[in-house]
Design a protein around this motif. Structure first.
Motif, short mmCIF file in Angstrom:
data_model
loop_
_atom_site.label_atom_id
_atom_site.label_comp_id
_atom_site.label_asym_id
_atom_site.label_seq_id
_atom_site.Cartn_x
_atom_site.Cartn_y
_atom_site.Cartn_z
N LEU A 99 57.24 32.92 4.15
CA LEU A 99 57.04 32.38 2.80
C LEU A 99 56.32 31.04 2.83
O LEU A 99 55.46 30.78 1.99
N THR A 100 56.63 30.22 3.84
CA THR A 100 55.95 28.93 3.96
C THR A 100 54.45 29.17 4.15
O THR A 100 53.61 28.50 3.56
N THR A 101 54.12 30.15 5.01
CA THR A 101 52.72 30.48 5.27
C THR A 101 52.03 30.98 3.99
O THR A 101 50.91 30.59 3.67
N LEU A 102 52.74 31.86 3.25
CA LEU A 102 52.16 32.40 2.01
C LEU A 102 51.94 31.30 0.97
O LEU A 102 50.95 31.33 0.23
N LEU A 103 52.86 30.35 0.93
CA LEU A 103 52.70 29.25 -0.03
C LEU A 103 51.44 28.45 0.29
O LEU A 103 50.73 28.00 -0.61
N ALA A 104 51.14 28.32 1.60
CA ALA A 104 49.92 27.61 1.99
C ALA A 104 48.69 28.37 1.48
O ALA A 104 47.71 27.76 1.02
N ALA A 105 48.77 29.71 1.53
CA ALA A 105 47.66 30.53 1.01
C ALA A 105 47.51 30.32 -0.49
O ALA A 105 46.40 30.13 -0.99
N CYS A 106 48.64 30.33 -1.21
CA CYS A 106 48.60 30.13 -2.67
C CYS A 106 48.01 28.76 -2.99
O CYS A 106 47.20 28.62 -3.91
N ASN B 132 50.30 31.51 -10.11
CA ASN B 132 51.19 32.59 -10.51
C ASN B 132 51.84 33.27 -9.31
O ASN B 132 53.02 33.56 -9.30
N GLN B 133 51.03 33.49 -8.27
CA GLN B 133 51.57 34.08 -7.04
C GLN B 133 52.56 33.11 -6.39
O GLN B 133 53.57 33.51 -5.85
N GLY B 134 52.23 31.81 -6.45
CA GLY B 134 53.13 30.78 -5.90
C GLY B 134 54.47 30.79 -6.61
O GLY B 134 55.52 30.73 -5.97
N LYS B 135 54.42 30.91 -7.93
CA LYS B 135 55.67 30.94 -8.72
C LYS B 135 56.47 32.19 -8.37
O LYS B 135 57.69 32.17 -8.28
N TRP B 136 55.73 33.30 -8.17
CA TRP B 136 56.38 34.55 -7.80
C TRP B 136 57.14 34.38 -6.48
O TRP B 136 58.27 34.83 -6.34
N HIS C 219 58.28 31.57 -5.24
CA HIS C 219 59.41 30.69 -5.50
C HIS C 219 60.59 31.51 -6.05
O HIS C 219 61.73 31.35 -5.62
N THR C 220 60.29 32.41 -6.98
CA THR C 220 61.34 33.27 -7.54
C THR C 220 61.94 34.16 -6.45
O THR C 220 63.15 34.36 -6.39
N TYR C 221 61.07 34.69 -5.61
CA TYR C 221 61.51 35.54 -4.49
C TYR C 221 62.51 34.78 -3.61
O TYR C 221 63.53 35.32 -3.21
N VAL C 222 62.19 33.52 -3.33
CA VAL C 222 63.06 32.66 -2.49
C VAL C 222 64.43 32.56 -3.15
O VAL C 222 65.47 32.74 -2.50
N ILE C 223 64.44 32.30 -4.47
CA ILE C 223 65.71 32.11 -5.18
C ILE C 223 66.49 33.42 -5.23
O ILE C 223 67.67 33.47 -4.89
N LYS C 224 65.80 34.49 -5.63
CA LYS C 224 66.49 35.78 -5.80
C LYS C 224 67.01 36.34 -4.48
O LYS C 224 68.05 36.97 -4.43
N SER C 225 66.24 36.14 -3.40
CA SER C 225 66.65 36.68 -2.11
C SER C 225 67.65 35.76 -1.42
O SER C 225 68.02 36.01 -0.28
N LYS C 226 68.00 34.68 -2.10
CA LYS C 226 68.96 33.69 -1.54
C LYS C 226 68.53 33.21 -0.15
O LYS C 226 69.33 33.12 0.78
#
Ligand code: ZN
Ligand code: ZN
Length: 625
Positions: free
Chosen positions: A251-258, A265-269, A271-278
């Motif tokens: 996820l850290t790598t993907l955030l760098a891509a975003c 929008n993908q970045g926010k998605w 972030h939500t994934y991080v929260i939902k997946s605990k």
């Protein structure tokens, strides 16, 4: 020196010895370990190899601080006949740097102790190893018959990848069986390090099985090579084709891509994934989230995340991420306040902190504050300024119009100034219209070693700007002839995200499916709406030997204009976000200001240098970038 304690044979000392079992209950408390150590000394057991090994292992598992390391080293120095276990523990504990690990490895060899697979794995895992050292260690491994050990070979495959010796990695991989998943992941990582995304993908497709490390490695391969959209696409494939959950690293790598794509929008998605997946937000992931929001132009959201996840407030990277955000958005006062808050909280700043802080001072034209923090860095925090810090200072003085002071500053630098530093002063001279100084710097650059390619390119640009095409052409031809400069310059490229899709434009790009409509719309914007608002194209920036009319057409086709046109055509409200790989030119800057006014739309452009928030005909950079 070692105490002359009677050595009790190991057979007489086991983990069940009352003092050694006490060690198991010390937890992370160094003071408890000190107490047990004192009792071991009193019992005459402190230099016993078995007791000392356990003492060292307990210290090193309780802390990785420098105090803990020196404490363990001191016990080691007093240990008679240290065992292989002791050496391995120390090599592993010192594995944040190769030199101390190598020191313990050499001591081990001098004491005629035979290293085992763990010794080599721990040793090779220490960063900073050179190719020559790796070859010597590979020789040792070969002599000890450990080239058939899967753990050792896997580390070797990975290390040679880091050392950009992909052929050796491949040979080790091909000549070894049975390989496990780690062997495949190591090879994949080796291709990532070599930047060969094509072969990396081939290896990925050939893998008999994959885990989260395989997917994360491949995603980071795409990000490192600059294929950001492909990285996000690959992540979607991961979700569709496997049941594997992304981890913090993915996820850290993907955030760098975003962040690179301004794909908010993908970045926010994510972030939500991080929260939902605990998923546990570690400091790096937190810094990634802050950085993503800041680089996508959402500084408020970045700050909210920073404030909410305050359990990491003693770690430097989230602070650096938000400070970097303030810097690129030109929020100098906020950056200074944050720095003061950070030091008050007891967090020690590092060199990255100061680069951001100085950049922030520079964008806010706070010359005195910048000088104060530059001095503070060395005097209070003992951080030696590096080329980036000097660059920030030249930029800071240049922006403030203190050109002579900036020039003096360069001459007093203890390290040789590079092309970037001279270029910084040069652009400041250009903005403040100090033509005399421009000539002087051009002369300095001319006499610099020709291997400073950046300087030569800069000089060619100066000549072409002043209309001296012959001289500019001579330098370029020379660079091409000596194969230093490829014929192709880096093309200007802008992208925009619309409903989760990326649209990329090069200058004069005609590859977009809606290209006809985009050009027609852009022509209409410029010739009707902007002209009515008093727009006159600024052609000074086009570095080509072409006549005025062509210059105007070239400028009107700059990639950001095409992206803005598509953004305006496709949306009716909200802000338009563009990311550009190069610096925005004067004309595009001027035109975007007018567009923001004429269309009453906020336009956010992130260029190579900073953010520009265009609103009501003004830009947040106050025309200085
Ligand atoms: Zn432009
Ligand atoms: Zn601007």
């Amino acid at each position: 020196m070692a105490q002359a304690a009677a050595v009790i044979p190991s057979a007489f000392l086991s983990r069940n010895h009352p003092l050694l079992s006490l060690l198991a209950h010390c937890g992370n408390s160094l003071s408890h370990i000190h107490c047990v150590h004192a009792q071991l000394i009193a019992a005459g057991l402190s230099s016993h190899p078995f007791a000392a090994s356990h003492l060292i292992a307990t210290i090193l598992s309780s802390t990785s601080s420098s105090t803990g390391l020196s404490y363990a080293d001191a016990i080691f120095n007093r240990t008679e006949n240290p065992t292989l276990f002791t050496f391995n523990t120390l090599i592993k504990a010192h594995s944040s740097s190769f030199t101390p690990s190598l020191h313990f490895f050499r001591t081990l060899l001098l004491q005629s102790i035979l290293p085992n697979q763990y010794t080599f794995v721990f040793l090779l895992n220490s960063p900073g190893i050179t190719f020559f050292q790796a070859e010597q260690i590979r020789g040792q491994i070969f002599r000890r018959g450990l080239l058939s050990n899967v753990y050792v070979v896997n580390v070797l495959i990975r290390i040679y990848g880091i050392l950009s010796e992909i052929k050796i990695s491949r040979k080790l991989f091909d000549g070894f069986s049975p390989r496990d998943l780690i062997s495949w992941n190591s090879l994949l990582g080796a291709y990532v390090n070599s930047g060969d995304v094509g072969t990396m993908r081939q290896v990925f497709d050939e893998m008999p099985s994959r885990d989260v490390i395989s997917w994360s490695t491949a995603i980071s391969g795409y990000v490192q090579a600059g294929f950001f959209a492909e990285a996000l696409e690959f992540f979607h494939q991961m979700q569709i084709s496997s049941r594997i959950m992304a981890n913090e690293f993915t996820l850290t790598t993907l955030l760098a891509a975003c962040a690179s794509l301004v794909a908010v929008n993908q970045g926010k998605w994510i972030h939500t994934y991080v929260i939902k997946s605990k998923i546990t937000i570690n400091p790096k992931l937190l810094a990634g989230l802050i950085d993503m929001y800041a680089k996508c132009g959402e500084l408020d959201l970045a700050y909210n995340v920073f404030e909410q996840e305050n359990h990491w407030k003693q770690t430097i990277c989230p602070w650096n991420a938000i400070l970097g955000g303030f810097a690129i958005h030109g929020q100098s006062t906020a950056a200074i306040n944050l720095f003061e808050k950070m030091t008050t909280a007891g967090v020690i700043p590092d060199k990255v902190t100061f680069v951001s802080l100085l950049q922030a001072c520079s964008h806010g034209r706070l010359a005195d504050e910048g000088k104060f923090y530059f001095n503070l860095m060395l005097k209070t925090y003992n951080i030696q300024p590096e080329i980036e810090h000097y660059g920030c200072m030249v930029d800071l003085l240049g922006r403030a119009g203190k050109l002579t002071e900036a020039e003096d500053f360069i001459f007093r630098m203890p390290i040789p100034p590079d092309a970037v530093i001279w270029g910084t002063l040069l652009s400041a001279c250009r903005i403040h219209e100090e033509n005399e100084m421009v000539g002087k710097i051009a002369n300095i650059i001319k006499h610099l070693d020709s291997k400073y390619v950046g300087c030569q390119i800069l000089l060619a640009n100066i000549y072409s700007k002043s209309g001296n095409w012959t001289e500019a052409g001579r330098i370029r031809t020379n660079l091409i002839r000596t194969k230093i400069l490829h014929k192709k310059k880096i093309p200007g490229c802008s992208s925009i995200e619309l409903n989760g899709f990326f649209h990329q434009f090069l200058v004069g790009d005609r590859s977009h499916p809606q290209t006809k409509q985009i050009y027609a719309y852009l022509d209409d914007i410029i010739s009707v709406r902007l002209n009515a608002a008093g727009y006159v194209p600024e052609t000074r920036e086009v570095l080509m030997n072409i006549d005025e009319e062509d210059k105007e057409t070239a400028i009107s086709r700059h990639s950001e204009k095409l992206a803005i046109a598509l953004g305006l055509m496709s949306t009716t409200s909200g802000s338009i976000r563009i990311v550009k790989n190069l610096r925005v030119c004067r004309d595009c800057h001027h035109a975007t200001k007018l567009i923001s006014k004429v269309f009453s739309r906020e336009i956010v452009v992130r260029d190579r240098i900073r953010f520009h928030h265009f609103k009501d005909g003004e830009c947040s950079c106050r025309d200085f970038w």
